[in-house]
Motif scaffolding. Structure first.
Motif, PDB file in Angstrom:
ATOM      1  N   ALA A 171      36.231  36.500  39.340  1.00  0.00           N
ATOM      2  CA  ALA A 171      36.738  37.709  38.388  1.00  0.00           C
ATOM      3  C   ALA A 171      36.750  37.626  37.225  1.00  0.00           C
ATOM      4  CB  ALA A 171      36.218  38.901  38.970  1.00  0.00           C
ATOM      5  N   PHE A 172      38.358  36.973  36.561  1.00  0.00           N
ATOM      6  CA  PHE A 172      38.563  36.876  35.477  1.00  0.00           C
ATOM      7  C   PHE A 172      37.739  36.307  34.347  1.00  0.00           C
ATOM      8  CE2 PHE A 172      43.470  36.658  37.908  1.00  0.00           C
ATOM      9  CZ  PHE A 172      43.212  38.090  38.014  1.00  0.00           C
ATOM     10  N   GLU A 173      36.834  35.360  35.083  1.00  0.00           N
ATOM     11  CA  GLU A 173      36.015  34.531  34.008  1.00  0.00           C
ATOM     12  C   GLU A 173      35.498  35.134  33.626  1.00  0.00           C
ATOM     13  OE1 GLU A 173      37.426  31.351  32.973  1.00  0.00           O
ATOM     14  OE2 GLU A 173      38.945  31.673  34.440  1.00  0.00           O
ATOM     15  N   VAL A 174      34.636  36.168  34.435  1.00  0.00           N
ATOM     16  CA  VAL A 174      33.197  36.996  34.139  1.00  0.00           C
ATOM     17  C   VAL A 174      33.459  38.294  33.839  1.00  0.00           C
ATOM     18  CG1 VAL A 174      32.007  35.337  35.315  1.00  0.00           C
ATOM     19  CG2 VAL A 174      32.396  37.207  36.697  1.00  0.00           C
ATOM     20  N   LEU A 175      34.668  38.947  34.721  1.00  0.00           N
ATOM     21  CA  LEU A 175      34.355  40.382  34.263  1.00  0.00           C
ATOM     22  C   LEU A 175      34.650  41.228  32.735  1.00  0.00           C
ATOM     23  CD1 LEU A 175      36.565  41.730  36.885  1.00  0.00           C
ATOM     24  CD2 LEU A 175      34.203  42.266  36.620  1.00  0.00           C
ATOM     25  N   LYS A 176      34.145  42.374  32.420  1.00  0.00           N
ATOM     26  CA  LYS A 176      34.843  43.081  30.702  1.00  0.00           C
ATOM     27  C   LYS A 176      35.848  43.670  30.572  1.00  0.00           C
ATOM     28  CE  LYS A 176      31.696  45.876  29.753  1.00  0.00           C
ATOM     29  NZ  LYS A 176      30.364  47.118  29.008  1.00  0.00           N
ATOM     30  N   PRO A 177      36.188  44.348  29.564  1.00  0.00           N
ATOM     31  CA  PRO A 177      37.459  44.691  30.084  1.00  0.00           C
ATOM     32  C   PRO A 177      37.465  46.530  30.616  1.00  0.00           C
ATOM     33  CG  PRO A 177      37.038  43.436  28.282  1.00  0.00           C
ATOM     34  CD  PRO A 177      35.792  43.727  28.515  1.00  0.00           C
ATOM     35  N   SER A 201      46.877  42.736  36.684  1.00  0.00           N
ATOM     36  CA  SER A 201      45.596  42.843  36.152  1.00  0.00           C
ATOM     37  C   SER A 201      44.546  43.681  36.200  1.00  0.00           C
ATOM     38  CB  SER A 201      44.772  41.257  36.711  1.00  0.00           C
ATOM     39  OG  SER A 201      45.209  40.502  36.377  1.00  0.00           O
ATOM     40  N   PHE A 202      44.544  44.880  36.788  1.00  0.00           N
ATOM     41  CA  PHE A 202      43.705  46.303  36.542  1.00  0.00           C
ATOM     42  C   PHE A 202      44.548  47.403  37.081  1.00  0.00           C
ATOM     43  CE2 PHE A 202      41.192  42.391  38.857  1.00  0.00           C
ATOM     44  CZ  PHE A 202      40.151  43.514  38.016  1.00  0.00           C
ATOM     45  N   LYS A 203      43.817  48.308  36.478  1.00  0.00           N
ATOM     46  CA  LYS A 203      44.329  49.721  36.418  1.00  0.00           C
ATOM     47  C   LYS A 203      45.275  50.281  37.367  1.00  0.00           C
ATOM     48  CE  LYS A 203      43.167  51.030  31.567  1.00  0.00           C
ATOM     49  NZ  LYS A 203      41.886  51.991  30.710  1.00  0.00           N
ATOM     50  N   ALA A 204      44.222  50.017  38.773  1.00  0.00           N
ATOM     51  CA  ALA A 204      44.074  50.382  40.224  1.00  0.00           C
ATOM     52  C   ALA A 204      43.789  50.010  40.704  1.00  0.00           C
ATOM     53  CB  ALA A 204      43.484  52.121  40.067  1.00  0.00           C
ATOM     54  N   VAL A 205      43.976  49.550  41.991  1.00  0.00           N
ATOM     55  CA  VAL A 205      44.115  48.970  43.149  1.00  0.00           C
ATOM     56  C   VAL A 205      44.387  49.694  44.781  1.00  0.00           C
ATOM     57  CG1 VAL A 205      45.019  46.426  44.121  1.00  0.00           C
ATOM     58  CG2 VAL A 205      44.626  46.831  42.111  1.00  0.00           C
ATOM     59  N   ARG A 206      43.639  49.263  45.344  1.00  0.00           N
ATOM     60  CA  ARG A 206      43.166  50.473  46.332  1.00  0.00           C
ATOM     61  C   ARG A 206      43.239  49.903  47.897  1.00  0.00           C
ATOM     62  NH1 ARG A 206      40.276  52.962  43.332  1.00  0.00           N
ATOM     63  NH2 ARG A 206      42.068  55.291  42.597  1.00  0.00           N
ATOM     64  N   HIS A 207      43.417  49.664  48.450  1.00  0.00           N
ATOM     65  CA  HIS A 207      42.669  49.411  50.435  1.00  0.00           C
ATOM     66  C   HIS A 207      41.551  50.401  50.316  1.00  0.00           C
ATOM     67  CE1 HIS A 207      45.441  46.385  51.052  1.00  0.00           C
ATOM     68  NE2 HIS A 207      44.389  45.177  51.460  1.00  0.00           N
ATOM     69  N   GLU A 219      38.855  43.725  59.187  1.00  0.00           N
ATOM     70  CA  GLU A 219      38.718  43.817  57.719  1.00  0.00           C
ATOM     71  C   GLU A 219      39.223  45.349  56.982  1.00  0.00           C
ATOM     72  OE1 GLU A 219      34.293  43.048  57.794  1.00  0.00           O
ATOM     73  OE2 GLU A 219      33.734  44.905  57.721  1.00  0.00           O
ATOM     74  N   LEU A 220      39.110  45.387  55.845  1.00  0.00           N
ATOM     75  CA  LEU A 220      39.282  46.539  55.162  1.00  0.00           C
ATOM     76  C   LEU A 220      38.729  45.737  53.885  1.00  0.00           C
ATOM     77  CD1 LEU A 220      42.948  47.319  54.263  1.00  0.00           C
ATOM     78  CD2 LEU A 220      42.209  44.977  54.912  1.00  0.00           C
ATOM     79  N   TYR A 221      39.005  46.193  52.441  1.00  0.00           N
ATOM     80  CA  TYR A 221      37.949  45.893  51.193  1.00  0.00           C
ATOM     81  C   TYR A 221      39.568  46.616  50.020  1.00  0.00           C
ATOM     82  CZ  TYR A 221      33.561  44.998  53.626  1.00  0.00           C
ATOM     83  OH  TYR A 221      32.753  44.230  54.470  1.00  0.00           O
ATOM     84  N   VAL A 222      39.402  45.247  49.094  1.00  0.00           N
ATOM     85  CA  VAL A 222      40.457  45.173  48.365  1.00  0.00           C
ATOM     86  C   VAL A 222      39.285  46.495  47.103  1.00  0.00           C
ATOM     87  CG1 VAL A 222      40.824  43.126  47.516  1.00  0.00           C
ATOM     88  CG2 VAL A 222      42.276  44.871  47.229  1.00  0.00           C
ATOM     89  N   LEU A 223      40.065  46.693  46.236  1.00  0.00           N
ATOM     90  CA  LEU A 223      39.427  47.402  45.218  1.00  0.00           C
ATOM     91  C   LEU A 223      39.967  47.554  44.151  1.00  0.00           C
ATOM     92  CD1 LEU A 223      36.710  48.200  44.005  1.00  0.00           C
ATOM     93  CD2 LEU A 223      37.371  50.578  45.018  1.00  0.00           C
ATOM     94  N   ALA A 224      39.827  46.678  43.307  1.00  0.00           N
ATOM     95  CA  ALA A 224      40.156  46.993  41.818  1.00  0.00           C
ATOM     96  C   ALA A 224      39.939  47.335  40.951  1.00  0.00           C
ATOM     97  CB  ALA A 224      40.857  45.676  40.983  1.00  0.00           C
ATOM     98  N   THR A 225      40.692  48.192  40.025  1.00  0.00           N
ATOM     99  CA  THR A 225      39.041  48.454  38.756  1.00  0.00           C
ATOM    100  C   THR A 225      40.313  49.406  37.481  1.00  0.00           C
ATOM    101  OG1 THR A 225      40.045  51.249  39.023  1.00  0.00           O
ATOM    102  CG2 THR A 225      37.862  50.359  40.404  1.00  0.00           C
ATOM    103  N   GLY A 226      39.478  49.111  36.787  1.00  0.00           N
ATOM    104  CA  GLY A 226      40.367  49.464  34.995  1.00  0.00           C
ATOM    105  C   GLY A 226      40.806  47.443  34.600  1.00  0.00           C
ATOM    106  N   PHE A 227      39.866  46.728  34.630  1.00  0.00           N
ATOM    107  CA  PHE A 227      40.379  45.275  34.126  1.00  0.00           C
ATOM    108  C   PHE A 227      41.037  45.323  33.116  1.00  0.00           C
ATOM    109  CE2 PHE A 227      38.466  40.925  32.897  1.00  0.00           C
ATOM    110  CZ  PHE A 227      40.235  40.720  33.744  1.00  0.00           C
ATOM    111  N   ARG A 228      42.215  44.701  32.280  1.00  0.00           N
ATOM    112  CA  ARG A 228      43.051  45.010  31.211  1.00  0.00           C
ATOM    113  C   ARG A 228      42.798  42.762  31.195  1.00  0.00           C
ATOM    114  NH1 ARG A 228      47.539  48.904  33.596  1.00  0.00           N
ATOM    115  NH2 ARG A 228      48.564  47.333  35.605  1.00  0.00           N
ATOM    116  N   GLY A 229      42.677  42.647  31.884  1.00  0.00           N
ATOM    117  CA  GLY A 229      42.693  41.180  31.503  1.00  0.00           C
ATOM    118  C   GLY A 229      43.135  40.196  32.463  1.00  0.00           C
ATOM    119  N   ARG A 230      43.721  38.812  32.505  1.00  0.00           N
ATOM    120  CA  ARG A 230      44.566  38.294  33.755  1.00  0.00           C
ATOM    121  C   ARG A 230      46.131  38.406  33.615  1.00  0.00           C
ATOM    122  NH1 ARG A 230      43.577  33.521  36.841  1.00  0.00           N
ATOM    123  NH2 ARG A 230      41.183  32.722  35.267  1.00  0.00           N
ATOM    124  N   GLY A 231      46.837  38.818  33.873  1.00  0.00           N
ATOM    125  CA  GLY A 231      47.562  39.068  34.504  1.00  0.00           C
ATOM    126  C   GLY A 231      49.194  38.356  34.075  1.00  0.00           C
TER     127      GLY A 231
END
Length: 231
Positions: A171-177, A201-207, A219-231
Protein backbone atom coordinates in the motif's frame (compact mmCIF):
# COMPACT_ATOMS: atom_id res chain seq x y z
CA UNK A 1 -27.72 -9.68 9.49
CA UNK A 2 -29.42 -10.49 6.17
CA UNK A 3 -33.17 -10.79 6.52
CA UNK A 4 -34.75 -14.21 6.10
CA UNK A 5 -36.57 -14.83 2.84
CA UNK A 6 -39.90 -16.41 1.93
CA UNK A 7 -42.96 -17.27 3.98
CA UNK A 8 -41.00 -18.35 7.04
CA UNK A 9 -40.09 -14.75 7.90
CA UNK A 10 -40.03 -14.29 11.67
CA UNK A 11 -39.97 -18.03 12.36
CA UNK A 12 -37.00 -19.88 13.79
CA UNK A 13 -34.77 -21.29 11.05
CA UNK A 14 -34.17 -25.01 11.32
CA UNK A 15 -30.51 -25.95 11.42
CA UNK A 16 -29.03 -28.46 9.00
CA UNK A 17 -27.00 -31.35 10.39
CA UNK A 18 -24.43 -33.12 8.23
CA UNK A 19 -23.63 -36.78 8.71
CA UNK A 20 -19.97 -37.77 8.71
CA UNK A 21 -19.25 -39.79 5.60
CA UNK A 22 -16.26 -42.12 5.27
CA UNK A 23 -14.40 -39.68 3.02
CA UNK A 24 -15.32 -36.56 5.01
CA UNK A 25 -13.25 -35.54 8.03
CA UNK A 26 -14.84 -34.15 11.18
CA UNK A 27 -13.44 -30.68 10.42
CA UNK A 28 -14.85 -30.86 6.88
CA UNK A 29 -18.22 -31.91 8.27
CA UNK A 30 -18.27 -29.01 10.72
CA UNK A 31 -17.28 -26.52 8.00
CA UNK A 32 -20.02 -27.77 5.67
CA UNK A 33 -22.58 -27.69 8.47
CA UNK A 34 -21.61 -24.11 9.32
CA UNK A 35 -21.90 -23.06 5.68
CA UNK A 36 -25.34 -24.63 5.30
CA UNK A 37 -26.62 -22.84 8.41
CA UNK A 38 -25.00 -19.46 7.76
CA UNK A 39 -27.58 -16.79 6.75
CA UNK A 40 -24.85 -14.70 5.11
CA UNK A 41 -23.94 -17.59 2.81
CA UNK A 42 -27.57 -17.95 1.74
CA UNK A 43 -27.99 -14.20 1.26
CA UNK A 44 -24.78 -13.97 -0.78
CA UNK A 45 -26.17 -16.57 -3.16
CA UNK A 46 -29.51 -14.78 -3.35
CA UNK A 47 -27.93 -11.42 -4.18
CA UNK A 48 -25.33 -12.85 -6.55
CA UNK A 49 -22.23 -12.16 -4.47
CA UNK A 50 -19.36 -14.58 -4.87
CA UNK A 51 -18.74 -14.90 -1.14
CA UNK A 52 -20.29 -14.06 2.23
CA UNK A 53 -17.29 -11.76 2.78
CA UNK A 54 -19.06 -9.18 0.61
CA UNK A 55 -21.27 -8.31 3.59
CA UNK A 56 -18.23 -7.54 5.75
CA UNK A 57 -17.12 -4.84 3.33
CA UNK A 58 -20.68 -3.56 2.94
CA UNK A 59 -21.00 -3.15 6.72
CA UNK A 60 -17.62 -1.43 7.05
CA UNK A 61 -18.43 0.92 4.19
CA UNK A 62 -21.87 1.73 5.59
CA UNK A 63 -20.20 2.89 8.81
CA UNK A 64 -17.08 4.64 7.49
CA UNK A 65 -18.02 5.72 3.93
CA UNK A 66 -14.86 4.32 2.39
CA UNK A 67 -16.08 3.76 -1.14
CA UNK A 68 -17.25 6.65 -3.30
CA UNK A 69 -17.92 7.10 -7.02
CA UNK A 70 -14.77 7.79 -9.00
CA UNK A 71 -12.33 6.13 -6.58
CA UNK A 72 -9.44 3.87 -7.60
CA UNK A 73 -9.40 0.68 -5.51
CA UNK A 74 -6.99 -2.26 -5.23
CA UNK A 75 -8.32 -5.56 -3.87
CA UNK A 76 -5.43 -7.83 -2.81
CA UNK A 77 -6.02 -11.57 -2.75
CA UNK A 78 -9.30 -10.86 -4.47
CA UNK A 79 -10.48 -14.34 -5.50
CA UNK A 80 -13.30 -15.29 -5.73
CA UNK A 81 -14.23 -11.62 -6.00
CA UNK A 82 -16.81 -10.74 -3.33
CA UNK A 83 -15.05 -7.58 -2.17
CA UNK A 84 -14.31 -6.49 -5.74
CA UNK A 85 -18.01 -6.83 -6.60
CA UNK A 86 -18.98 -4.50 -3.75
CA UNK A 87 -16.24 -2.00 -4.56
CA UNK A 88 -17.06 -1.92 -8.28
CA UNK A 89 -20.68 -1.14 -7.50
CA UNK A 90 -19.83 1.58 -4.98
CA UNK A 91 -17.26 3.41 -7.12
CA UNK A 92 -19.44 2.98 -10.25
CA UNK A 93 -16.67 1.18 -12.14
CA UNK A 94 -18.99 -0.34 -14.74
CA UNK A 95 -20.20 3.17 -15.58
CA UNK A 96 -16.63 4.32 -16.17
CA UNK A 97 -16.48 6.51 -13.07
CA UNK A 98 -14.15 4.62 -10.73
CA UNK A 99 -11.70 1.79 -11.20
CA UNK A 100 -11.22 -1.50 -9.34
CA UNK A 101 -8.20 -3.75 -9.82
CA UNK A 102 -8.49 -7.25 -8.38
CA UNK A 103 -5.12 -8.90 -7.68
CA UNK A 104 -4.61 -12.61 -7.05
CA UNK A 105 -2.07 -15.29 -7.89
CA UNK A 106 -4.92 -17.54 -9.04
CA UNK A 107 -7.12 -16.81 -12.04
CA UNK A 108 -10.84 -16.35 -11.34
CA UNK A 109 -13.95 -15.54 -13.34
CA UNK A 110 -13.97 -11.94 -14.63
CA UNK A 111 -16.26 -9.40 -12.97
CA UNK A 112 -18.08 -6.51 -14.67
CA UNK A 113 -16.18 -3.27 -14.23
CA UNK A 114 -13.20 -4.99 -12.55
CA UNK A 115 -9.72 -5.32 -14.05
CA UNK A 116 -7.99 -8.55 -13.00
CA UNK A 117 -4.23 -8.70 -12.47
CA UNK A 118 -3.11 -12.30 -12.04
CA UNK A 119 0.20 -12.05 -10.23
CA UNK A 120 1.79 -12.13 -6.79
CA UNK A 121 1.44 -8.67 -5.27
CA UNK A 122 4.86 -9.27 -3.65
CA UNK A 123 6.46 -9.33 -7.11
CA UNK A 124 8.79 -6.35 -7.46
CA UNK A 125 6.96 -5.36 -10.64
CA UNK A 126 3.50 -5.53 -9.06
CA UNK A 127 3.15 -1.92 -7.84
CA UNK A 128 3.95 -0.45 -11.26
CA UNK A 129 1.70 -2.95 -13.06
CA UNK A 130 -1.21 -2.25 -10.73
CA UNK A 131 -0.84 1.54 -10.89
CA UNK A 132 -0.86 1.18 -14.67
CA UNK A 133 -4.05 -0.92 -14.51
CA UNK A 134 -5.63 1.63 -12.15
CA UNK A 135 -4.68 4.59 -14.30
CA UNK A 136 -3.03 6.30 -11.32
CA UNK A 137 -2.40 5.94 -7.61
CA UNK A 138 -4.95 4.16 -5.42
CA UNK A 139 -7.48 5.80 -3.12
CA UNK A 140 -7.93 2.54 -1.21
CA UNK A 141 -5.95 -0.68 -0.83
CA UNK A 142 -7.96 -3.46 0.78
CA UNK A 143 -7.17 -7.04 1.70
CA UNK A 144 -9.31 -9.87 3.01
CA UNK A 145 -6.45 -12.34 2.64
CA UNK A 146 -5.92 -15.15 5.13
CA UNK A 147 -3.30 -17.89 5.01
CA UNK A 148 -4.59 -21.49 5.19
CA UNK A 149 -5.38 -22.27 8.82
CA UNK A 150 -3.17 -24.74 10.69
CA UNK A 151 -5.44 -25.08 13.72
CA UNK A 152 -2.70 -23.66 15.95
CA UNK A 153 -3.91 -20.25 17.07
CA UNK A 154 -0.49 -18.61 17.57
CA UNK A 155 0.82 -19.86 14.22
CA UNK A 156 -2.31 -18.73 12.38
CA UNK A 157 -2.10 -15.32 14.02
CA UNK A 158 1.53 -14.84 12.99
CA UNK A 159 0.79 -15.91 9.41
CA UNK A 160 -2.09 -13.49 8.91
CA UNK A 161 -0.14 -10.66 10.53
CA UNK A 162 2.71 -11.31 8.09
CA UNK A 163 0.21 -11.05 5.23
CA UNK A 164 -1.12 -7.78 6.62
CA UNK A 165 2.40 -6.36 6.93
CA UNK A 166 3.14 -7.33 3.33
CA UNK A 167 -0.12 -5.72 2.17
CA UNK A 168 0.77 -2.54 4.08
CA UNK A 169 4.21 -2.39 2.46
CA UNK A 170 2.49 -2.73 -0.91
CA UNK A 171 0.00 0.00 0.00
CA UNK A 172 2.87 2.38 0.74
CA UNK A 173 3.95 1.97 -2.90
CA UNK A 174 0.60 2.65 -4.55
CA UNK A 175 -1.53 4.85 -2.27
CA UNK A 176 -2.12 8.51 -3.03
CA UNK A 177 -1.91 11.10 -0.23
CA UNK A 178 -5.07 10.92 1.86
CA UNK A 179 -5.75 7.32 0.80
CA UNK A 180 -6.92 4.44 3.00
CA UNK A 181 -5.88 0.89 3.88
CA UNK A 182 -8.20 -1.91 5.07
CA UNK A 183 -6.94 -5.39 5.95
CA UNK A 184 -7.85 -8.50 7.90
CA UNK A 185 -5.92 -9.27 11.07
CA UNK A 186 -6.36 -11.66 14.00
CA UNK A 187 -6.55 -10.76 17.67
CA UNK A 188 -3.42 -12.09 19.31
CA UNK A 189 -1.27 -9.43 20.91
CA UNK A 190 1.63 -9.21 18.42
CA UNK A 191 0.24 -6.45 16.22
CA UNK A 192 1.58 -3.48 18.24
CA UNK A 193 4.52 -2.78 15.92
CA UNK A 194 2.26 -2.92 12.87
CA UNK A 195 -0.24 -0.53 14.45
CA UNK A 196 2.57 1.83 15.46
CA UNK A 197 3.75 1.92 11.83
CA UNK A 198 0.22 2.67 10.64
CA UNK A 199 -0.20 5.46 13.16
CA UNK A 200 2.97 7.10 11.84
CA UNK A 201 1.76 6.81 8.26
CA UNK A 202 -1.99 7.54 8.54
CA UNK A 203 -4.04 10.17 10.34
CA UNK A 204 -6.43 7.66 11.93
CA UNK A 205 -6.19 3.93 12.70
CA UNK A 206 -8.98 1.80 14.17
CA UNK A 207 -10.09 -1.81 14.56
CA UNK A 208 -13.40 -2.89 13.03
CA UNK A 209 -15.41 -6.07 13.69
CA UNK A 210 -18.37 -6.25 11.26
CA UNK A 211 -21.38 -8.32 12.27
CA UNK A 212 -20.86 -10.56 9.23
CA UNK A 213 -17.58 -11.70 10.76
CA UNK A 214 -18.43 -14.87 12.66
CA UNK A 215 -18.61 -14.20 16.43
CA UNK A 216 -16.41 -17.17 17.27
CA UNK A 217 -13.70 -16.02 14.86
CA UNK A 218 -10.64 -14.10 16.07
CA UNK A 219 -10.64 -12.08 12.87
CA UNK A 220 -11.15 -8.35 12.77
CA UNK A 221 -10.09 -5.60 10.41
CA UNK A 222 -7.67 -2.73 10.74
CA UNK A 223 -8.72 0.45 8.97
CA UNK A 224 -6.21 3.24 8.41
CA UNK A 225 -7.31 6.50 6.77
CA UNK A 226 -5.61 9.74 5.74
CA UNK A 227 -2.37 8.38 4.26
CA UNK A 228 0.48 10.83 4.75
CA UNK A 229 3.40 8.77 3.49
CA UNK A 230 5.53 6.00 4.91
CA UNK A 231 6.23 6.91 8.53
Amino acid sequence: MPKSQGGARGQRQLSVRVKTAKKRSVSSKLWLERQLNDPYVAEAKRQGYRSRAAFKLIEIDDKYWLLKPGMRVVDLGAAPGGWSQVAANKVEAAEGSGRVVAVDINAFEPLPGVASVIMDFLDRNAPAAIIDALGGEADLVMSDMAAPATGHAKTDHLKIMALCEAALDFAFEVLKPGGAFLAKVFQGGTEHELLAQMKRSFKAVRHVKPKASRPESAELYVLATGFRGRG
